[in-house]
Design an enzyme around this catalytic site. Structure first.
Site: not given
Ligand SMILES: *Cc1c(COP(=O)(O)O)cnc(C)c1O
Length: 423
Positions: A283, A352
């Site tokens: 991911e 601000c």
């Molecule tokens: C935010 C998130 C990601 C991505 O994280 P990066 O640091 O942008 O790679 C992947 N999986 C989950 C569950 C997340 O919350």
């Protein structure tokens, strides 16, 4: 001082800064400022880098939409075969519009999924729900039964692994709100497997963001592997290992070789998962898009307060909140390099709040009213975290592919901004 290290698509052609062949002064003239500029070429390069390093393993790259939710960026990644990691019904709608063919490659993360969001995801036939609590599991079972669907699930386990990063984006320790403690997971899976409408199909883990060493990832996945083996022993068909996102970049001047880092990461994960015969889900968010993007802004004014010199830009914390929120560092470079003197200044926005700064005591080439500068590495958690604070419209966005720039989000108008309000 104005040199830019290699993994970034922003490079000088002579004295003028370009993004993958597009001249940034021209983009500013054509589209105005502040403007987010992304190199599609650079995003594609990162996606292919990951795909190649994991080519020997059954895998799917599920791009984390929250890093940069632009429909055009999502479409590009969908066409490259990526799936998506979503955290809301809104992000699901983005996948539906940008890359409907990828709905079957969507994983749904997040600690607070609502019934309507589950319904929409069940209807869309997504790949996997990453479930973060037993209470959520019960609601999901209820929704799946109501719709006559089966929800494939992974429990997001909390592996209690420490990852060196900013405390706001570290998630893999027991004290964090995310996931289910890994020691309890087996018991929850045993409940889940008996629930109608629920099919345990994977185990998922995500330990945080902007993590630059490989070892915490390997350690987390090692713990996940042992759980997968236990669950299979219990008779469950656990096919997916979701290793999460969080793979970091270098924001500063330090040497950064993304290909080498990905190779190291892939080697470690492949080793840990060797022989498990699982479908690996990744991911990544930041790693794919951060360095491909920059925020282009114009100097409105400069001023001297006592000993302090200030450069005031037309971009502000509402456009890019990372420095204010995470004390994040962004390199700032001029669009036209000059033989001017060096200066030290605070580079700030018009909002601000004293927290509205991009850099403090930063050394740059002397900046004058009307100059253009670029904040590098702003492709992730830039526009997606932008707000209307101070009743400011958010920036427009441009995508550059093979030297050609196109508008992928027009600048908002004040009418857009006020449209939902009632007096
Ligand atoms: C935010 C998130 C990601 C991505 O994280 P990066 O640091 O942008 O790679 C992947 N999986 C989950 C569950 C997340 O919350």
């Amino acid at each position: 001082m104005s040199s830019i290290s290699s993994p970034r698509p922003f490079v000088y052609a002579g004295s003028r800064l370009e993004c993958s062949g597009a001249d940034l002064s021209e983009l500013a003239a054509q589209f105005g400022t502040p403007l987010y500029v992304y190199s599609g070429d650079a995003i594609a390069e990162r996606a292919r880098m990951l795909q190649q390093e994991f080519a020997g393993v059954l895998h799917t790259i599920c791009y984390a939409v929250k890093a940069n939710s632009s429909l055009a960026v999502m479409r590009m990644l969908g066409e490259l075969g990526c799936g998506f990691d979503i955290v809301s019904g809104g992000e699901l709608e983005r996948v539906r519009r940008a890359a409907p063919e990828a709905l079957g490659r969507v994983v749904f993360s997040g600690v607070g999924k609502q019934a309507w969001e589950m319904d929409a995801a069940l209807d869309a036939g997504i790949l996997l729900f990453n479930v973060e609590s037993e209470a959520e599991l019960e609601v999901l079972a209820e929704r799946a039964q109501a719709l006559g669907k089966i929800a494939r699930i992974a429990l997001r386990v909390n592996p209690d692994v420490f990852a060196e990063t900013h405390p706001y984006i570290s998630t893999g320790l027991r004290e964090h709100k995310f996931g289910i403690a890994i020691e309890r997971a087996r018991e929850v899976y045993q409940r889940a497997v008996r629930m109608q409408g629920i099919e345990p199909a994977g185990v998922s883990v995500h330990i945080g963001s902007q993590i630059r060493s490989v070892e915490p990832f390997a350690e987390a996945v090692r713990r996940v592997r042992s759980l997968v083996e236990d669950l299979r022993g219990d008779g469950m068909d656990i096919r997916y290992v979701d290793a999460g996102g969080g793979f970091g970049i270098e924001y500063g001047k330090a040497e950064f070789d993304p290909a080498a880092r990905v190779a190291e990461y892939a080697r470690a994960l492949r080793e840990v998962l060797d022989g498990l015969n699982a479908h690996l889900l990744l991911e990544p968010g930041r790693f794919l898009v951060a360095q491909a993007g920059a925020l282009l802004t114009r100097v409105l004014y400069t001023k001297q307060n006592g000993k302090k010199h200030f450069v005031i830009t037309d971009a502000a914390m509402n456009d890019l909140i990372r420095p204010a929120l995470y004390q994040a560092h962004h390199e700032i470079v001029p669009v036209v390099k000059d033989e001017r003197a060096v200066q030290v200044a605070d580079i700030v926005g018009p909002v601000c709040e004293s927290g509205d700064f991009f850099a403090r005591d930063r050394e740059t080439q002397e900046l004058r009213q009307g100059d253009l500068v670029v904040l590098l590495d702003a492709g992730a958690y830039g526009m997606s975290l932008a707000s209307h604070y101070n009743t400011r419209v958010r920036p427009a966005e441009v995508l550059v592919e093979q030297g050609r720039a196109r508008l992928i989000r027009r600048r908002e108008t004040l009418d857009d901004l006020l449209a939902a309000e009632l007096i």
